[in-house]
Motif scaffolding. Structure first.
Motif, PDB file in Angstrom:
ATOM      1  N   GLY A  82       0.833  -1.134  -0.039  1.00  0.00           N
ATOM      2  CA  GLY A  82       0.116  -0.056   0.015  1.00  0.00           C
ATOM      3  C   GLY A  82       0.838   1.402  -0.032  1.00  0.00           C
ATOM      4  N   ALA A  83       2.139   1.269  -0.002  1.00  0.00           N
ATOM      5  CA  ALA A  83       2.997   2.329   0.054  1.00  0.00           C
ATOM      6  C   ALA A  83       2.972   2.862  -1.602  1.00  0.00           C
ATOM      7  CB  ALA A  83       4.442   2.268   0.549  1.00  0.00           C
ATOM      8  N   PRO A  84       3.505   4.305  -1.611  1.00  0.00           N
ATOM      9  CA  PRO A  84       3.569   4.764  -3.018  1.00  0.00           C
ATOM     10  C   PRO A  84       4.705   4.134  -3.691  1.00  0.00           C
ATOM     11  CG  PRO A  84       3.221   6.554  -1.390  1.00  0.00           C
ATOM     12  CD  PRO A  84       3.501   5.353  -0.639  1.00  0.00           C
ATOM     13  N   THR A  85       4.599   4.032  -5.110  1.00  0.00           N
ATOM     14  CA  THR A  85       5.658   3.565  -5.772  1.00  0.00           C
ATOM     15  C   THR A  85       6.591   4.878  -6.147  1.00  0.00           C
ATOM     16  OG1 THR A  85       4.517   2.006  -6.827  1.00  0.00           O
ATOM     17  CG2 THR A  85       6.478   2.663  -7.931  1.00  0.00           C
ATOM     18  N   PRO A  86       7.881   4.642  -5.703  1.00  0.00           N
ATOM     19  CA  PRO A  86       8.796   5.866  -5.748  1.00  0.00           C
ATOM     20  C   PRO A  86       8.886   6.170  -7.505  1.00  0.00           C
ATOM     21  CG  PRO A  86       9.791   4.180  -4.662  1.00  0.00           C
ATOM     22  CD  PRO A  86       8.622   3.387  -5.309  1.00  0.00           C
ATOM     23  N   GLN A  87       8.767   7.675  -7.426  1.00  0.00           N
ATOM     24  CA  GLN A  87       9.148   8.402  -8.606  1.00  0.00           C
ATOM     25  C   GLN A  87      10.653   8.748  -8.754  1.00  0.00           C
ATOM     26  OE1 GLN A  87       6.527   8.259 -11.043  1.00  0.00           O
ATOM     27  NE2 GLN A  87       5.588   7.156  -9.428  1.00  0.00           N
ATOM     28  N   LYS A  88      11.138   8.839  -7.764  1.00  0.00           N
ATOM     29  CA  LYS A  88      12.640   9.110  -7.693  1.00  0.00           C
ATOM     30  C   LYS A  88      13.142   8.803  -6.511  1.00  0.00           C
ATOM     31  CE  LYS A  88      13.250  13.456  -6.152  1.00  0.00           C
ATOM     32  NZ  LYS A  88      13.693  14.577  -6.176  1.00  0.00           N
ATOM     33  N   VAL A  89      14.431   8.205  -6.297  1.00  0.00           N
ATOM     34  CA  VAL A  89      14.910   7.440  -5.008  1.00  0.00           C
ATOM     35  C   VAL A  89      16.247   8.364  -4.979  1.00  0.00           C
ATOM     36  CG1 VAL A  89      16.273   5.358  -4.245  1.00  0.00           C
ATOM     37  CG2 VAL A  89      13.942   5.232  -5.448  1.00  0.00           C
ATOM     38  N   LEU A  90      16.495   8.925  -3.746  1.00  0.00           N
ATOM     39  CA  LEU A  90      17.670   9.408  -3.250  1.00  0.00           C
ATOM     40  C   LEU A  90      18.537   8.351  -2.730  1.00  0.00           C
ATOM     41  CD1 LEU A  90      16.173  12.721  -1.734  1.00  0.00           C
ATOM     42  CD2 LEU A  90      17.616  12.436  -3.995  1.00  0.00           C
ATOM     43  N   SER A  91      19.625   8.412  -2.612  1.00  0.00           N
ATOM     44  CA  SER A  91      20.636   7.446  -2.152  1.00  0.00           C
ATOM     45  C   SER A  91      21.620   8.249  -1.064  1.00  0.00           C
ATOM     46  CB  SER A  91      21.543   6.913  -3.100  1.00  0.00           C
ATOM     47  OG  SER A  91      20.659   6.345  -3.960  1.00  0.00           O
ATOM     48  N   ILE A  92      21.956   7.444   0.162  1.00  0.00           N
ATOM     49  CA  ILE A  92      22.993   7.791   1.021  1.00  0.00           C
ATOM     50  C   ILE A  92      23.845   6.534   1.105  1.00  0.00           C
ATOM     51  CG2 ILE A  92      21.630   9.681   2.060  1.00  0.00           C
ATOM     52  CD1 ILE A  92      21.008   7.611   4.374  1.00  0.00           C
ATOM     53  N   GLY A  93      25.028   6.722   2.001  1.00  0.00           N
ATOM     54  CA  GLY A  93      25.988   5.903   2.117  1.00  0.00           C
ATOM     55  C   GLY A  93      27.053   5.694   1.191  1.00  0.00           C
ATOM     56  N   GLY A  94      27.946   4.690   1.408  1.00  0.00           N
ATOM     57  CA  GLY A  94      29.019   4.727   0.612  1.00  0.00           C
ATOM     58  C   GLY A  94      28.783   4.255  -0.908  1.00  0.00           C
ATOM     59  N   GLY A  95      27.896   3.341  -1.061  1.00  0.00           N
ATOM     60  CA  GLY A  95      27.247   2.764  -2.304  1.00  0.00           C
ATOM     61  C   GLY A  95      26.952   4.201  -3.052  1.00  0.00           C
ATOM     62  N   ALA A  96      26.417   4.917  -2.552  1.00  0.00           N
ATOM     63  CA  ALA A  96      25.871   6.193  -3.284  1.00  0.00           C
ATOM     64  C   ALA A  96      26.960   6.855  -4.400  1.00  0.00           C
ATOM     65  CB  ALA A  96      25.047   7.073  -2.545  1.00  0.00           C
ATOM     66  N   ARG A  97      28.164   6.778  -3.646  1.00  0.00           N
ATOM     67  CA  ARG A  97      29.143   7.323  -4.553  1.00  0.00           C
ATOM     68  C   ARG A  97      29.580   6.663  -5.792  1.00  0.00           C
ATOM     69  NH1 ARG A  97      30.900   8.255   0.902  1.00  0.00           N
ATOM     70  NH2 ARG A  97      32.309   6.290   0.831  1.00  0.00           N
ATOM     71  N   ASN A  98      29.321   5.508  -6.257  1.00  0.00           N
ATOM     72  CA  ASN A  98      29.472   4.673  -7.260  1.00  0.00           C
ATOM     73  C   ASN A  98      28.586   5.018  -8.406  1.00  0.00           C
ATOM     74  OD1 ASN A  98      29.624   2.549  -9.127  1.00  0.00           O
ATOM     75  ND2 ASN A  98      30.451   1.163  -7.451  1.00  0.00           N
ATOM     76  N   PRO A  99      28.990   5.641  -9.399  1.00  0.00           N
ATOM     77  CA  PRO A  99      28.190   5.952 -10.434  1.00  0.00           C
ATOM     78  C   PRO A  99      27.482   5.078 -11.336  1.00  0.00           C
ATOM     79  CG  PRO A  99      30.449   6.677 -11.207  1.00  0.00           C
ATOM     80  CD  PRO A  99      30.464   6.314  -9.697  1.00  0.00           C
ATOM     81  N   THR A 100      28.378   3.943 -11.491  1.00  0.00           N
ATOM     82  CA  THR A 100      27.800   2.845 -12.113  1.00  0.00           C
ATOM     83  C   THR A 100      26.910   1.982 -11.664  1.00  0.00           C
ATOM     84  OG1 THR A 100      30.320   2.603 -13.196  1.00  0.00           O
ATOM     85  CG2 THR A 100      28.756   0.583 -13.292  1.00  0.00           C
ATOM     86  N   TRP A 101      27.206   1.934 -10.269  1.00  0.00           N
ATOM     87  CA  TRP A 101      25.972   1.060  -9.572  1.00  0.00           C
ATOM     88  C   TRP A 101      24.514   2.211  -9.476  1.00  0.00           C
ATOM     89  CZ3 TRP A 101      26.619  -0.498  -3.605  1.00  0.00           C
ATOM     90  CH2 TRP A 101      25.869  -1.598  -3.396  1.00  0.00           C
ATOM     91  N   THR A 102      24.800   3.532  -9.634  1.00  0.00           N
ATOM     92  CA  THR A 102      23.786   4.241  -9.621  1.00  0.00           C
ATOM     93  C   THR A 102      23.000   4.125 -11.007  1.00  0.00           C
ATOM     94  OG1 THR A 102      24.765   5.850  -8.036  1.00  0.00           O
ATOM     95  CG2 THR A 102      23.032   6.805  -9.582  1.00  0.00           C
ATOM     96  N   ARG A 103      23.670   3.957 -11.926  1.00  0.00           N
ATOM     97  CA  ARG A 103      23.173   3.832 -13.318  1.00  0.00           C
ATOM     98  C   ARG A 103      22.292   2.416 -13.497  1.00  0.00           C
ATOM     99  NH1 ARG A 103      27.454   4.911 -17.489  1.00  0.00           N
ATOM    100  NH2 ARG A 103      25.887   4.111 -18.885  1.00  0.00           N
TER     101      ARG A 103
END
Length: 430
Positions: free
Chosen positions: A376-397
């Motif tokens: 029943g939660a909304p489906t995200p239209q955008k996801v923000l990221s934090i933590g060490g993995g958020a700095r990896n551009p390949t993983w982000t894509r």
């Protein structure tokens, strides 16, 4: 001149303490940090720290921070800390023993007692809840007089104010507090041992009291500093990232993987590893997987991760079907204490191996948001990221492709900033 106001947020984590000061416009003024002694593990499943270590570390951090604010007057502070880390304290606030940390899983007998009385949708069920820790600590310590059950943030706040009676919506959730009715349910009272006292639960950001003289002397803060009710570290991170409206989502890519989305509705589904924090007029719904960057660290250091990631094509599948876990057992989105990691086959090429691991964790993230949407939660239209993995551009894509929405690194990453926003009176509208 020390006339301009500063607002301080403290993030007391597992391994260290960080303090951030901002001004009335939320602009950063100063920060300080220090490490905590390692947790002790005296028995299988037991994870403990001593509260006095928290106090010594945070007073050191605050003295450093105050020295960096010669032109500002600390006006208010708030504490974010791990949940459901819990301790018992006597009537004067002195700990009766060590605190059981958020990842302590030793209270199995207490968890069974809770399961016999608690509603099936209560997140106070299970050996890791704050309520289970309270019952287990009572059994181990056998207190004879009145005593308090306090979360990590509660106890620190009590040391600041000299008041033992306060907690907040977010820390109190896994102790059994009902955030919708704003009360302790009767079934919680029926489980409590004789002599225990539970704190009054306030909205995060509510003013509690000015700093006690002893705390002012220990920290270097002026005694006029107002102490406000805090929050949990993960909720403070959501505040820092700016989550406010339904559908806004946050993924933490740290040692473990945590997903959260702002929802207009409360969702409690412990059978799926899902729970909700009251978040102003809305709810912050989420769950945490045992997967995450901790699995990657077993095979790759930071430099190798960066080098190999640059050689991955994130627009194509690896062809590997991994479910990366550090060991047996999963919390969310497939709650199963017996779920085994799926890390085979192991290709000879390290780039291919890393591609499969990054993809496997991203699929768990996508499954997590899908599970929240099913509930029943909304489906995200955008996801923000934090933590060490958020700095990896390949993983982000790669994650954006599997999630089917834009994925951006959150402009502000620190839980201490979220606590400072509470102290300033910003963030969640309480």
């Amino acid at each position: 001149m020390r006339g301009r106001a500063a607002f301080i947020g403290l993030d007391l984590g597992t391994s260290g303490c960080r303090a951030v000061a901002i001004d009335a416009a939320a602009a950063p003024l100063a920060e300080a940090r220090s490490a905590l002694p390692d947790s002790t593990r005296p028995a299988p499943g037991r994870v403990e720290q001593h509260p006095e270590d928290w106090w010594q570390t945070l007073t050191e951090v605050l003295r450093t921070l105050v020295a960096a604010l010669p032109d500002h007057r600390p006006a208010a502070l708030a504490v974010a800390a791990t949940s459901p880390t819990l301790l018992l304290a006597d009537a004067a606030g002195d700990p009766l023993g060590p605190a059981l940390m958020y990842d302590d899983q030793s209270a199995h007998q207490a968890g069974a007692r809770i399961a016999a009385r608690a509603p099936t949708n209560s997140v106070a069920r299970g050996p890791g809840s704050g309520l289970a820790k309270l019952l287990a600590l009572h059994d181990r310590l056998a207190p004879t007089g009145p005593y308090w059950a306090l979360h990590q943030a509660d106890w620190v706040t009590a040391r600041f104010t000299g008041t033992l009676a306060t907690s907040d919506w977010h820390n109190a959730l896994k102790l059994g507090h009902d955030p919708e009715q704003a009360r302790w349910p009767e079934w919680v009272g029926a489980l409590l041992p004789p002599g225990v006292r539970l704190p009054q639960v306030l909205a995060p950001g509510a003013v509690i009291a000015p700093l006690a003289p002893a705390a002012a002397a220990a920290t270097g803060l002026p005694p006029t500093t107002q102490v406000v009710a805090g929050t949990t570290d993960s909720t403070a991170a959501a505040l820092a990232a700016g989550l406010a409206r339904p559908g806004e989502a946050l993924t933490s890519l740290g040692t473990t993987l945590v997903v959260k989305v702002v929802s207009p509705h409360r969702i409690e589904a412990p059978e799926h590893g899902v729970y909700s924090h009251r978040y102003g007029a809305h709810w912050l719904v989420g769950g945490g997987s045992n997967s995450g960057a901790g699995v990657l660290r077993r095979e790759f250091d930071d430099a190798t991760l960066a080098t190999l990631s640059a050689r991955i094509d994130p627009e194509h599948d690896s062809g590997l079907d991994y479910y990366p876990l550090p060991g047996i057992g999963e919390r969310f989105p497939r709650p199963d204490p017996h779920l085994a990691p799926r890390l085979e086959p192991h290709p000879g090429d390290p780039v291919h191996r890393l591609h499969g691991l990054l993809e496997g964790i991203a699929r768990i993230e996508a499954e997590g948001y899908a599970r929240l949407a099913e509930l029943g939660a909304p489906t995200p239209q955008k996801v923000l990221s934090i933590g060490g993995g958020a700095r990896n551009p390949t993983w982000t894509r790669l994650r954006a492709r599997l999630l089917g929405c834009s994925v951006l690194r959150a402009p502000h990453q620190e839980a201490a900033l979220g606590a400072a926003l509470l102290a300033r009176g910003a963030g969640v509208d309480t």
